[in-house]
Each structure stands twice: as structure tokens, then as C-alpha cells.
Design an enzyme around this catalytic site. Structure first.
Site, mmCIF file in Angstrom:
data_model
loop_
_atom_site.group_PDB
_atom_site.id
_atom_site.type_symbol
_atom_site.label_atom_id
_atom_site.label_comp_id
_atom_site.label_asym_id
_atom_site.label_seq_id
_atom_site.Cartn_x
_atom_site.Cartn_y
_atom_site.Cartn_z
ATOM 1 N N TYR A 1 94.119 96.219 64.490
ATOM 2 C CA TYR A 1 94.518 96.670 65.821
ATOM 3 C C TYR A 1 95.287 95.563 66.538
ATOM 4 O O TYR A 1 96.332 95.811 67.161
ATOM 5 C CB TYR A 1 93.276 97.063 66.621
ATOM 6 C CG TYR A 1 93.583 97.578 68.006
ATOM 7 C CD1 TYR A 1 94.109 98.854 68.196
ATOM 8 C CD2 TYR A 1 93.343 96.785 69.126
ATOM 9 C CE1 TYR A 1 94.394 99.323 69.472
ATOM 10 C CE2 TYR A 1 93.630 97.249 70.403
ATOM 11 C CZ TYR A 1 94.151 98.513 70.567
ATOM 12 O OH TYR A 1 94.442 98.979 71.829
ATOM 13 N N ILE B 1 94.356 107.646 79.155
ATOM 14 C CA ILE B 1 95.382 107.023 79.969
ATOM 15 C C ILE B 1 96.668 107.843 80.002
ATOM 16 O O ILE B 1 97.344 107.924 81.039
ATOM 17 C CB ILE B 1 95.648 105.573 79.486
ATOM 18 C CG1 ILE B 1 96.490 104.817 80.499
ATOM 19 C CG2 ILE B 1 96.262 105.555 78.113
ATOM 20 C CD1 ILE B 1 96.604 103.337 80.202
ATOM 21 N N GLY C 1 100.610 110.465 73.298
ATOM 22 C CA GLY C 1 99.188 110.247 73.537
ATOM 23 C C GLY C 1 98.775 110.793 74.882
ATOM 24 O O GLY C 1 97.961 110.192 75.599
ATOM 25 N N ALA C 2 99.304 111.975 75.231
ATOM 26 C CA ALA C 2 99.145 112.508 76.594
ATOM 27 C C ALA C 2 98.045 113.545 76.728
ATOM 28 O O ALA C 2 97.883 114.127 77.796
ATOM 29 C CB ALA C 2 100.466 113.128 77.057
#
Length: 271
Positions: A160, A12, A7-8
Site C-alpha cells: 500500500y 470519501i 471510488g465514489a
């Protein structure tokens, strides 16, 4: 230090990459958008002199997670830190090509699969595993027999919360197996995550209800670099401190049931 960040490509994960670059980490950036990853890699290069490595994988496909694991094992003899940060929240129920509900697959099954496929390398390197959970985990009512919520009321935020509870229980299981595994609530951050939901529109617009992305990134970096990341295996952190959590986030029996269900969902139970 070879550090893998999922998730780069933005938010974040990108902020974590820039922070760790300043500390001399050799970075492998993972995401589903090649062009965005390349942009982050170039920003890392402006700090280190060498762009970060980039690997593309969409966690909505477990085959792509398997390919990612093979590439990591082929390319890197050391993996010192694995940061499981990729995540999604959507208000529309979606089923992946693997037959799993999308939120649970991206947020839990994919990092579960990736970490397990890398686990021998992680053990050999005495690696840290840091997983981005959420305070939403406290509201989770995870049922290992119904992880896709086929038999219960479904909403994006309920699912979630379950997936973030799964992150905490996964961390408990990894620690029981001897890994330096931690997870955390990074904070309510202004990142664009779940930007189409009323809740995130509210908290990011009302003063004092959210923080800049760099604040959350620093908390992940803390667990990736500070002694806390190895001194408190299996723990859930808030603002750089391990905190007590509801039993449903730390129960070893529930963690074991989740582990077995996740082996089945990812195909690892058939290998």
C-alpha cells in the site's frame, strides 16, 4: 464543471460528490457497485435536482478501465476535473486477471491507465487531476522493476505504501507534462477502509486519532476547486497546504522510471 470521481460509491468519494454537488458541479460517479453508486447519485439529485451520472468499472480489470475511458470520451465533451480516488488495501496478496498485484493495480495502474486514455481531453479542457495519496507514501520503497513485489518481502501495508508513493510520483510526471495535477493525504478517516486491519481498527476507535470522512472530502474538494489546485502542479498536499516530501516521492528520474514501467504494465507501451 464536469467532474469525474472514481471510488465514489461510499466513503470519501461519496462525501466529495455531495460537497461538489453543493457547488454546482455536474458529476460522473465511478465505482464497482451499481446499487451503491445509484444511492449516492440519488443523494446528489436531492441537492441539485438531477441525479449524478453513474458508470460502473472494477479497477481490478484493466479492460474495464479501458471501457470506462471509452464511455467517458463518448459521453462528455468536457472533463474539467478528474479525481482519482479509488483505492484498496488488503492483507492477502492477490494477482489480477492482468497479472498484476491487486493493490498496485487498483491504486496506481488503473488511474494511470484511465488518466492517460483521457489525457488529450483533459489537456483540451485545462482540467485538474487530483489523486488521493496517503501519508503512507512516505514509507514507500517503490522499485519500478518489481512493482508487484515478487522479489521482495510482501505485506499489505508495504505494498500500500509503495502504491501511494506511486500516486505521488505519477502526479510529478503529469505536472511535467503540463497538467494541473496534485495529490494529497486526506487524513486518517473513519470510512471503513481497510477495516479488517489492526491499525485501522485502532486509529478509528481511539479518540483523537481519526477524523470524520467529511474532513478528508473537503481537502479533495479544495484541490478540485481552489486556486491551489492549479498553482502548485506536481505537489503533495496535507491539510490544504503543499508540503515537502522525501525525494523518493518527488524524484523526476524515479517518476520517469515508474512511468515507463506503468506503460508496460498497462499495455500503453505497446500502442
Amino acid at each position: 464543471m464536469n467532474t469525474v470521481i472514481t471510488g465514489a460509491s461510499a466513503g470519501i468519494g461519496a462525501a466529495v460528490a455531495l460537497d461538489l454537488a453543493k457547488q454546482g458541479h455536474q458529476l460522473v460517479l465511478v465505482g464497482r457497485d451499481q446499487s451503491k453508486l445509484a444511492g449516492v447519485a440519488e443523494r446528489v439529485g436531492s441537492i441539485t435536482g438531477t441525479p449524478a451520472d453513474v458508470l460502473v468499472a472494477d479497477f481490478a480489470s484493466l479492460d474495464q478501465v479501458r471501457r470506462l475511458a471509452r464511455e467517458l470520451l463518448d459521453r462528455y465533451q468536457r472533463i474539467d476535473v478528474l479525481i482519482n480516488n479509488a483505492g484498496v488495501m488488503t492483507g492477502r496478496r492477490q494477482i489480477t486477471e492482468d497479472g498484476n498485484e491487486l493493490i498496485m493495480q487498483v491504486n496506481h495502474f488503473a488511474p494511470f491507465l484511465l488518466t492517460n486514455l483521457l489525457i488529450d481531453r483533459l489537456r483540451a479542457c485545462s482540467a485538474r487531476v487530483v489523486t488521493t495519496s496517503s501519508r503512507a507514501a512516505r514509507a514507500g520503497r517503490l522499485d519500478p522493476a518489481d512493482l508487484s513485489r515478487e522479489r521482495r518481502r510482501w505485506s499489505g501495508w508495504l505494498q500500500y505504501a509503495d502504491s501511494k508513493q506511486a500516486n505521488a510520483l505519477f502526479t510529478v510526471s503529469l505536472a511535467e507534462q503540463g497538467l494541473a495535477a496534485t495529490c494529497l493525504h486526506p487524513g486518517v478517516l473513519r470510512t471503513g477502509f481497510a477495516a479488517d486491519t489492526f491499525y485501522m481498527r485502532l486509529v478509528t476507535r481511539v479518540p483523537g486519532m481519526s477524523e470524520p470522512v467529511e474532513a478528508g472530502a473537503a481537502r479533495i474538494v479544495h484541490l478540485a476547486t481552489d486556486q491551489d489546485g492549479v498553482a502548485h502542479p506536481g505537489r503533495y498536499f496535507v491539510r490544504d497546504l503543499p508540503v515537502d516530501v522525501p525525494r523518493r516521492m518527488s524524484d523526476p528520474a524515479l517518476a520517469e522510471s515508474l512511468w515507463q514501467a506503468s506503460l508496460d504494465a498497462t499495455g500503453l507501451g505497446r500502442t
